[in-house]
Design an enzyme around this catalytic site. Sequence first.
Site, PDB file in Angstrom:
ATOM      1  N   SER A 172     -52.767  33.032  -1.713  1.00 36.54           N
ATOM      2  CA  SER A 172     -51.479  32.340  -1.829  1.00 36.54           C
ATOM      3  C   SER A 172     -50.710  32.536  -0.528  1.00 36.54           C
ATOM      4  CB  SER A 172     -50.706  32.861  -3.041  1.00 36.54           C
ATOM      5  OG  SER A 172     -49.517  32.132  -3.222  1.00 36.54           O
ATOM      6  N   THR A 173     -49.562  33.206  -0.572  1.00 41.43           N
ATOM      7  CA  THR A 173     -48.738  33.396   0.625  1.00 41.43           C
ATOM      8  C   THR A 173     -49.538  34.085   1.732  1.00 41.43           C
ATOM      9  OG1 THR A 173     -46.824  33.666  -0.819  1.00 41.43           O
ATOM     10  CG2 THR A 173     -46.567  34.317   1.481  1.00 41.43           C
ATOM     11  N   HIS A 199     -53.001  28.499  -3.321  1.00 41.80           N
ATOM     12  CA  HIS A 199     -51.812  27.879  -3.889  1.00 41.80           C
ATOM     13  C   HIS A 199     -51.188  26.940  -2.864  1.00 41.80           C
ATOM     14  CE1 HIS A 199     -51.295  31.611  -6.699  1.00 41.80           C
ATOM     15  NE2 HIS A 199     -52.251  30.796  -7.104  1.00 41.80           N
ATOM     16  N   MET A 292     -48.310  36.186  -3.232  1.00 43.64           N
ATOM     17  CA  MET A 292     -47.290  36.669  -4.158  1.00 43.64           C
ATOM     18  C   MET A 292     -47.807  36.609  -5.594  1.00 43.64           C
ATOM     19  SD  MET A 292     -43.570  35.252  -2.979  1.00 43.64           S
ATOM     20  CE  MET A 292     -43.946  33.607  -3.525  1.00 43.64           C
ATOM     21  N   ASP A 295     -51.567  36.222  -9.848  1.00 39.53           N
ATOM     22  CA  ASP A 295     -52.600  35.270 -10.230  1.00 39.53           C
ATOM     23  C   ASP A 295     -53.963  35.799  -9.794  1.00 39.53           C
ATOM     24  OD1 ASP A 295     -53.765  32.950 -11.200  1.00 39.53           O
ATOM     25  OD2 ASP A 295     -53.440  31.829  -9.335  1.00 39.53           O
TER      26      ASP A 295
END
Length: 361
Positions: A172-173, A199, A292, A295
Amino acid sequence: MIRVLVVDDSAVVRRLVSSALSEAGDILVAGVARDGIEAVEQVAALEPDVVVLDIEMPRMDGLGAVVEIRKDHPRLPIIMFSTLTERGATATLEALSRGASDYVTKPSNSVGGVADGIAAVREQLVPRVRALAGRRRLASGVPLVRPAPVAAPPPRPRVAAAPPEVLLIGSSTGGPDALARLLPALPKDLHVPVLVVQHMPPVFTTMLAQRLDRECALTVREAADGDPVRAGEILIAPGDHHLRVVRSATGVVARLDQGPQENFCRPAVDVLLRSAVDAYGGRALVTILTGMGQDGLEGCRLLAAAGARVLVQDEASSVVWGMPGAVAGAGLAHGTLPLDDLARHIMTGLRVPAAQAAIRP
């Protein structure tokens, strides 16, 4: 208070972003700037904790500003504010490669009035500002209240009968840059397929796949419904679609759907990992990169219980140690490794049965 500098050439956008941030009780808009030159000057003068930076601006655009800011402020979190277009996605990925920390997308013209626009920005931006500011303060030695690690003991895996048949990656991030460093290190003759959930919204995943395809020895493409899952190919979940794998009489195929979000995400890592339990059992290697939230945690728990091996990126090399930290804290990681060491350990893990492989953090 988290001090934020807002940079955009549009006065309307500056007000919208400032209003969205100001409604969070722990965020202060320390200043605003109209272009990249003012941004560089304001960073030096105000010493903000986070910069929210537009891409297309006069005099100096966001890409140039990222480069200039990074010269003197290598750890300052920079969040790009991007349009949800092919041009915006391309520029955002370039900004991330130059040192930006993360991005959010501007509300589309279809979003209702000012209140709806502020809500849309707040939903995306505030959690990122908090996470990135916390990461910077931790790196600077400022004490933070850290969540207690999950106390559940690691599952007792069944013995895997064969080496892994698939590599599963969630991020993600900070993920686009991490993927750009990890995937090109995988060899052209990789004997397993690679499935990636990053993401990202639509268009962005398309541009990410194209960019990675140019940089990798392996073929990289955005997954389509019904695609065969083949060794030596990397499939990336398309934005706004969950990616699952299903085993049929002819092999494993990719399936896409727009089911409910999980962990506030679509695509979600957990959706892919759960499907992999049915398709591969414990014959999988999972790698959770920077991001973040948490997940991927439940999916890793299921796969580890089936005998799969799990590697996570370490905190020092992560932009945000949320997703990998949750897996490590739950006792599910067989290895907690710097980003630049992951490819080598992935190749080691793919050559031996999962239950026999062990790498110390």
